[in-house]
Every structure is written in C-alpha cells, then in structure tokens.
Write an enzyme that holds these catalytic residues in place. Structure first.
Site, PDB file in Angstrom:
ATOM      1  N   SER A 137       0.833  -1.200   0.000  1.00  0.00           N
ATOM      2  CA  SER A 137       0.000   0.000   0.000  1.00  0.00           C
ATOM      3  C   SER A 137       0.867   1.249   0.000  1.00  0.00           C
ATOM      4  CB  SER A 137      -0.907   0.021   1.240  1.00  0.00           C
ATOM      5  OG  SER A 137      -1.819  -1.053   1.225  1.00  0.00           O
ATOM      6  N   SER A 138       0.450   2.264  -0.762  1.00  0.00           N
ATOM      7  CA  SER A 138       1.131   3.550  -0.823  1.00  0.00           C
ATOM      8  C   SER A 138       2.583   3.359  -1.257  1.00  0.00           C
ATOM      9  CB  SER A 138       1.010   4.252   0.531  1.00  0.00           C
ATOM     10  OG  SER A 138       1.467   5.580   0.461  1.00  0.00           O
ATOM     11  N   SER A 139       3.544   3.686  -0.416  1.00  0.00           N
ATOM     12  CA  SER A 139       4.944   3.461  -0.766  1.00  0.00           C
ATOM     13  C   SER A 139       5.195   1.988  -1.078  1.00  0.00           C
ATOM     14  CB  SER A 139       5.857   3.906   0.386  1.00  0.00           C
ATOM     15  OG  SER A 139       7.216   3.721   0.083  1.00  0.00           O
ATOM     16  N   TYR A 161      -1.996  -1.049  -3.877  1.00  0.00           N
ATOM     17  CA  TYR A 161      -2.978  -0.027  -3.544  1.00  0.00           C
ATOM     18  C   TYR A 161      -2.351   1.366  -3.442  1.00  0.00           C
ATOM     19  CZ  TYR A 161      -5.373  -4.316  -2.283  1.00  0.00           C
ATOM     20  OH  TYR A 161      -5.926  -5.570  -2.323  1.00  0.00           O
ATOM     21  N   HIS A 278      -6.613   8.192   0.553  1.00  0.00           N
ATOM     22  CA  HIS A 278      -5.348   7.456   0.653  1.00  0.00           C
ATOM     23  C   HIS A 278      -5.325   6.675   1.968  1.00  0.00           C
ATOM     24  CE1 HIS A 278      -1.237   6.926  -0.803  1.00  0.00           C
ATOM     25  NE2 HIS A 278      -0.862   6.933   0.471  1.00  0.00           N
TER      26      HIS A 278
END
Length: 294
Positions: A137-139, A161, A278
C-alpha cells in the site's frame, strides 16, 4: 489538507503498537545493502513447495503494522504459503523508489535487498520460484511496481494499492511526502505507454522475457498520491504486457468501484474507487485470487 499534515496523521496511525508475536524475525538472509529488516509469517503447515508473497508497508509503517493491516495470515494458513513482511527504516520508513540503485537490477538498493529475501526463502524452505508475488500500500505499492519492473524474473504478479508507476519518482530528492519533490505524487509525470516501457526496459536491459501480471487500485479522492498515477501505471503495464483496454465494469468488486479490464483480464486490471482517499483498503481475497492462491 496539506500533504505534510496528512502524512503526519497517517504516520501516527500506522505507528500505533501492534503485536508481532505471529511473525518470525530473520537475520543473515543475504546481501542487505540498505539495512532492511525481514520478518516472515510461516503458516501452521507449509505446502511442499510453498508460494512466497512479499507484503510491503506504506510510509510511516512497518512489517508488523502491515501484517495486521493486510490480513493475509488466514489465507497463508489455509494454503501453506509464506508471507514476507519487510521493514524500511529510512526516509520516514518509506521505500526507496527514486534513486538509481533501486531502479537498477542488482543496483544495491531496496529492490535488491527484497529480492534477496525471496532467494533466501526459496533455498531454505524449498519455496516455488514460479510462485513469488508482491503487494503493498502507498509506498509499498510504489515498490511493488518497481519489484515487478526491476526483477521480472523473480516475481510472477503484483497487486497493490494507491501507488505510482515504476520510475515515476526517478530523480526525486527523496521518497516521503516531506522529502520528495511531489511532482510524481501530484500526478504531474505523464508519459505514453511506450515511454514508460522504455524506462522499465532500461532498468534491466539484458532481460528479454515476459513481465509479471499486475492488478492495481486507487481512490478518486486521494490527495496524497493523486489518482492520475493509476492511469500512468496502467499505461506502463499495458505496454509491457502488450494488452489494450477492452472494457469497464462498474460497481466491481463492490459499489463505487470501477474495474478497468485490459485484454482478457488475466494480465492487467485496474480499479478506481469513487470517493476513496489514501489509501484504498486492502482486499486480501482479491489479492490471493489474482495470485492464483485461491
């Protein structure tokens, strides 16, 4: 809300204490050029030749935190595969997605260390090298894109994601919301599929094989990593996988999600979540199905 403020709120949430009793810390697993930490979830009964899933936390997070967030444990127990929950301790616990060392095959960056974790498990537990997958997720989604681009001979598929295309952060002074130049995260790095593919090919120029399958999610209300980054990922992977958009399926897999199908849907799909910020919540069952583990 300013990115720095939003990041602060996110980090506070992600760094809340969680139990890591279910995870096993692994040391001396091989070359570790950026001092990553390796923890794994071992199922109650290993398959004879288990699959390996690399599950990557976001900025401000940790492997322990993502173990709780992603909720892959019950699936691992049921199917006997191993989950790696690594941790980065650099740049606000973000993965290095910007520097040449990580954007180069065996370049001495985070991507090489993560690949070496996989190699260790293949040797120690007789894991199946044809069943290695990445998610995050994210990074962690940004690093998922990079792992599939830089080590296409190691990973078979990815599902992630709220991230960005592999190479989007190239040249940024940092990887976190407070150290990066925000150009990529703001959705201002726009390229054609051919341009993205050329950038990926340059990461591992001697590689001539097929690229991994990709499934990627993003929210329309994401103001930390803007939703244009979903479309840049889809351009990148559609070019690498040689598939074109065929159709959209509304309210799939649930209300407010639009599924974007490329080719016959077996190599590349994207999901745009209406009103979701986010990050898009992890869909563990969908990840497992995409990997062929269910």
């Amino acid at each position: 809300m300013r990115p720095s403020t939003l990041f602060g709120s996110l980090a506070a949430l992600l760094l809340s204490p969680v139990s890591d009793a279910a995870l096993t810390t692994v040391t001396n697993w091989g070359s570790n050029p950026t001092n990553l930490e390796m923890q794994i979830y071992l199922p109650k009964k290993l398959a004879a030749k288990p699959a390996v899933v690399v599950a990557l936390h976001g900025c401000g997070g940790s492997g322990q935190q993502y173990y709780q967030q992603a909720n892959y444990g019950s699936y691992a127990d049921d199917k006997g595969f191993i989950v790696i929950y690594p941790s980065s301790k650099n740049d606000s616990n973000c993965w290095d997605v910007s520097f040449p060392r990580t954007l180069t095959h065996d370049g001495g960056g985070d991507s090489e260390g993560l690949s070496n974790m996989v190699s260790y498990l293949v040797q120690k537990y007789n894991a199946d090298p044809a069943k290695v997958y990445a998610t995050g997720s994210s990074s962690g989604c940004m690093m998922t894109n990079i792992l599939l681009a830089v080590y296409p001979d190691v990973f078979s598929a990815g599902s992630c994601y709220s991230g960005v295309a592999a190479g989007c952060f190239a040249g940024s002074p940092g990887n976190s919301p407070t150290t990066s130049n925000r150009t990529c995260a703001n959705g201002d790095v726009n390229k054609s599929g051919a341009e993205w593919a050329a950038q990926v090919h340059a990461m591992y120029p001697s590689y001539k094989g097929a690229y991994p399958r990709m499934q990627t999610f993003h929210g329309t209300a994401d103001t930390l990593v803007y939703p244009q980054n979903l479309f840049e990922q889809l351009k990148e992977w559609s070019a690498l996988l040689d598939v074109s958009w065929t159709r959209n399926n509304t309210n799939t897999p649930s209300s407010g999600y639009t599924q974007m199908v490329y080719g016959d849907g077996t190599k590349l799909v994207g999901y745009l979540a209406q009103g979701v910020g986010h990050t898009v919540p992890v869909h563990p069952q969908m990840d497992m199905k995409w990997f062929g583990l269910l």
